[in-house]
Scaffold this motif. Structure first.
Motif, PDB file in Angstrom:
ATOM      1  N   LEU A   1     -73.990 -37.764  35.082  1.00 42.19           N
ATOM      2  CA  LEU A   1     -73.631 -36.700  34.145  1.00 42.19           C
ATOM      3  C   LEU A   1     -74.839 -36.279  33.321  1.00 42.19           C
ATOM      4  O   LEU A   1     -75.089 -35.082  33.150  1.00 42.19           O
ATOM      5  N   SER A   2     -75.613 -37.231  32.819  1.00 45.03           N
ATOM      6  CA  SER A   2     -76.784 -36.897  31.997  1.00 45.03           C
ATOM      7  C   SER A   2     -77.787 -36.049  32.778  1.00 45.03           C
ATOM      8  O   SER A   2     -78.355 -35.097  32.232  1.00 45.03           O
TER       9      SER A   2
ATOM     10  N   LEU B   1     -78.007 -32.522  24.518  1.00 44.58           N
ATOM     11  CA  LEU B   1     -77.054 -33.618  24.540  1.00 44.58           C
ATOM     12  C   LEU B   1     -76.513 -33.980  23.159  1.00 44.58           C
ATOM     13  O   LEU B   1     -75.429 -34.554  23.048  1.00 44.58           O
TER      14      LEU B   1
ATOM     15  N   LYS C   1     -70.975 -40.179  24.315  1.00 43.44           N
ATOM     16  CA  LYS C   1     -72.378 -39.847  24.592  1.00 43.44           C
ATOM     17  C   LYS C   1     -73.130 -41.051  25.168  1.00 43.44           C
ATOM     18  O   LYS C   1     -74.019 -40.893  25.994  1.00 43.44           O
TER      19      LYS C   1
ATOM     20  N   TYR D   1     -73.029 -41.068  29.058  1.00 46.50           N
ATOM     21  CA  TYR D   1     -73.508 -39.957  29.892  1.00 46.50           C
ATOM     22  C   TYR D   1     -74.406 -40.446  31.015  1.00 46.50           C
ATOM     23  O   TYR D   1     -74.306 -39.977  32.142  1.00 46.50           O
TER      24      TYR D   1
END
Length: 64
Positions: free
Chosen positions: A16-17, A27, A41, A44
């Motif tokens: 995902l990141s 982000l 977060k 990610y």
């Protein structure tokens, strides 16, 4: 095939990141939901986009 913000995209088995950074997301100023679940977060970099995922990315905008 996954759906990101309502648009079909041919992405699978990507972190995902990586996807977010490649597509210019800040982000620190977004929230991400995958298949109805909010992704912290801190997850990610560990979350893998899988075929069939429905992803919503919401950007926070300042103002008043």
């Amino acid at each position: 095939m996954v759906k990101i913000n309502g648009k079909p995209e041919d992405i699978a088995e990507k972190k995902l990141s990586e996807y977010l950074i490649e597509n210019g997301y800040n982000l620190k100023r977004i929230a991400v939901e995958i298949c109805g679940d909010i992704v912290p977060k801190t997850m990610y970099a560990e979350t893998i986009i899988k075929d069939g995922d429905i992803i919503e990315v919401v950007s926070f905008v300042g103002g008043g």
